[in-house]
Write a protein that holds these residues in place. Structure first.
Motif: not given
Length: 699
Positions: A555-568, A584-591
């Motif tokens: 959904l291109e909500r990258y800041e929220e994705a980063t927060a979610e991935a860091r928590s995970l 989780a590292d993958y999501i951080l990379a995409v974000a």
């Protein structure tokens, strides 16, 4: 290899960019030779030529004559002619012919996630390869091997197949080589050399016996009585630890007269081999014979803990099993191997195991020991289920991978004798099926277990959820969504928050992959943030956070994705878990890629690939390479990006579902990297670099 990518000022470590190293290394999985190789120069010379000229060669001969050892040595010598690898497939532990293609596929490094017929996928993967496939010990699967080999040879013109079997496959174009016993005549015969080598391994004191000409003639007579059959010579050589050469000759003669049965219809060499094994059996202590018989329940290799649990009882208490096992090793009845990451393991050659199984039947213990075996591995599956998402994850991955043959045997037995236990075991292995490359096999076992069990209870719900995971990875999203809904309803009836979370993850991913991140976020997001009453260290919550992070990126909500991935990632780090942490590292990379921080994206994806390499997660490696290529392309290195995309393409082929079967977000990410790379270096340079990366080994 993937943890070493270096992106800095558009430079990269050339040894880590997916190219094979500048050496004569050829991909493959040939096992190490277990002992020194003696003789066979004529046969090796013949095979050197046949492996260049013919496409199907079958080595036949009696059990124990050395077919597998000869095939292994010949295959190793043929490496240079097969740039796509020399691949060894051990079939002796396989009892279910339905798993033949899956066994070959796994051995050559494919983790097929597609729903298409597996033989078609294997043929397609091999079509442009130049490789040597060795199918070892095929006599119990002759018809199935003949069919599969025929399909493969027709589809892959660069394929050569070397088979070992007690009988030919009967295929068109098959060249059969009869492997005969070692020559016994003369003071320098190969049979005598092997007998001497094994005797010296047993005890250095044997050297004196072979140095004396008169005693050497006695040794030659022993070799002749054993017909030069290598396994018989090895068993006799191991006895030199306790006997003199003269005692050996005397007892061998006596025992052969007692044990030989002139009424049998077996050919002479079969009788010699069986008599030699029988002679070795007669010379074992009673508890060694008992352990020999009980160990025959193991298909393939096993560890000492399993031997104690399965084989103890009666006159053989658990405390004595290890010492008795060591005695069988000393007598060459059992062989000891060292496996990387799993420690010491043991195995019996087929001929010896078959003899032991005959005695197990005589003892009337077949059912008892098979039950013990199955329930031991069912308990191991439960322990793995508890340990997968913790600090022992890599060790569990290695151990369960090593136990593949035993897990199959246990599940097959339980499906026939105790369906509820089979259901529980198949469901407990969810991570093994889902994350360790056994998706298709897991789906088959889960479907069979679910058909045999009443559709109620926690074990049924768990197995059903695991089935949904395998269907989802195979791209069968309609089935995955249906199972997700069924699991949700069942979890509500069971009032189990953890099962509700797991069902939510399955439902979310089954709509996310086809391109509906809004619906996925609605299913997984609230549960990931509230834990829905479940434990935040349990799989369900962690998986829902993973699905939420994916959906937010789409959904291109990258800041929220980063927060979610860091928590995970923090939760996984606290648990000592690696598989989910890498995603989780993958999501951080995409974000980071979406936010324009390309160096940060490359850093995160390197961490992701390092974790995936430890767990052999081919799907994860393929995902990561696409992201790394996009980051490198944005940093301006079009050539490296093209090579990475080529390497990623090779890894996707081993999974069977490029970009998860055309998932819109994954396809868009890959296309973005390609566009940037082509713009940077031009189409011709891109194609050349891509092909170079695609040629990289994926083993």
């Amino acid at each position: 290899m993937f943890g070493e990518y270096s992106v800095n000022n558009n430079q990269a470590d050339p040894a880590a960019d997916g190219h094979p190293p500048e050496s004569d290394a050829v991909p493959g999985n040939l096992p190490p030779e277990s002992a020194s190789f003696v003789g066979r120069e004529r046969e090796l010379g013949l095979l050197d030529g046949l492996l260049r000229e013919r496409r199907l060669i079958t080595l036949t001969g009696v059990g124990g004559v050395g077919k597998s050892r000869l095939a292994l040595r010949a295959a190793a010598r043929a490496r240079r002619e097969h740039p796509d690898g020399v691949w060894w497939v051990e079939l002796s532990p396989l009892r279910d012919p339905r798993l033949l293609t899956a066994t070959v596929t796994h051995a050559i490094g494919l983790a097929d996630h597609s729903a298409a017929p597996l033989d078609e996928e294997l043929c397609a993967w091999m079509a442009d390869k130049t490789l040597l496939l060795v199918l070892d010990t095929c006599e119990h699967l002759v018809a199935d091997c003949r069919h599969l080999v025929g399909e493969l040879l027709q589809s892959a013109p660069g394929l050569t197949v070397l088979v070992t079997s007690r009988e030919p496959l009967g295929s068109p174009g098959e060249r059969v080589v009869d492997v005969r016993p070692l020559p016994c005549e003369g003071p320098d015969s190969d049979a005598l050399a092997l007998f001497r080598a094994r005797a010296l391994t047993a005890t250095p004191r044997a050297a004196a016996a072979f140095a004396d000409p008169d005693r050497a003639r006695v040794a030659a007579d022993v070799c002749r009585r054993l017909d030069g059959i290598p396994l018989a010579l090895e068993l006799a050589g191991a006895r030199m630890r306790r006997w003199s050469l003269e005692q050996m000759a005397e007892r061998l003669g006596t025992r052969f007269e007692v044990l030989s049965d002139s009424r049998t219809e077996r050919p002479p060499r079969h009788r010699t081999m069986r008599t030699a094994i029988g002679w070795s059996h007669e010379l074992c202590e009673p508890v060694e014979r008992l352990l020999w018989a009980r160990l025959s329940v193991f298909s393939g290799d096993f560890d000492d803990a399993a031997a104690r649990a399965v084989c103890a009882g009666g006159p053989l208490p658990a405390a004595r099993v290890e010492r008795v096992l060591a005695g069988l090793v000393a007598k060459s009845v059992v062989r000891r191997t060292e496996e990387r990451g799993t420690g010491t393991r043991f195995r019996m050659l087929d001929t010896i195991r078959e003899y032991g199984h005959g005695w197990l039947a005589e003892l009337g213990e077949e059912q008892l020991v098979a039950d013990r075996h199955a329930h031991w591995y069912a308990a191991l599956a439960r322990a793995a289920d508890q340990g997968w998402l913790g600090p022992g994850q890599v060790d569990w991955y290695r151990r369960m991978t090593a136990e593949r043959a035993q897990l199959r045997t246990a599940l097959e037995h339980l499906l026939g004798t105790d369906p509820p236990a089979a259901l529980e075991m198949a469901g407990a292995l969810w991570f093994y099926w889902f994350a360790c490359g056994h998706v298709r096999e897991g789906r088959g076992f889960l479907e069979r277990a679910l058909r045999a069990a009443p559709p109620a209870g926690a074990a049924y719900n768990q197995a059903q959820w695991a089935l949904g995971l395998t269907a989802m990875l195979q791209g069968d999203m309609d089935v995955a969504r249906e199972i997700g809904a069924q699991c949700t309803s069942a979890a509500a009836r069971l009032a189990d928050p953890e099962r509700e979370l797991r069902a939510a993850y399955l439902s979310a991913v089954s709509v996310l992959m086809p391109g509906d991140p809004v619906r996925a976020l609605a299913l997984a997001g609230p549960r990931a943030r509230a834990a829905h009453g479940g434990r935040t260290s349990a799989p369900g919550w962690l998986l829902c956070k993973l699905a939420t992070g994916y959906a937010l990126c789409d959904l291109e909500r990258y800041e929220e994705a980063t927060a979610e991935a860091r928590s995970l990632r923090e939760a996984c780090a606290e648990l000592g878990e690696r598989w989910l942490r890498a995603y989780a590292d993958y999501i951080l990379a995409v974000a980071a890629l979406g936010l324009g921080d390309y160096g940060e994206a490359a850093r995160h994806v390197r961490a992701m690939l390092s974790g995936k390499r430890l767990l052999g997660d081919r799907f994860g490696i393929a995902l990561g390479l696409d992201v790394l290529a996009a980051a490198v392309a944005e940093l301006g290195d079009g050539e490296l990006a093209a090579r990475l995309l080529g390497t990623g393409h090779a890894w996707w082929r081993t999974v069977g579902r490029p970009q998860m079967g055309g998932s819109p977000s994954l396809t868009a990410l890959r296309d973005r990297g390609e566009r940037r790379a082509r713009a940077a270096i031009g189409d011709a340079a891109y194609e050349a670099a891509f092909l170079g990366g695609a040629a990289a080994p994926t083993g």
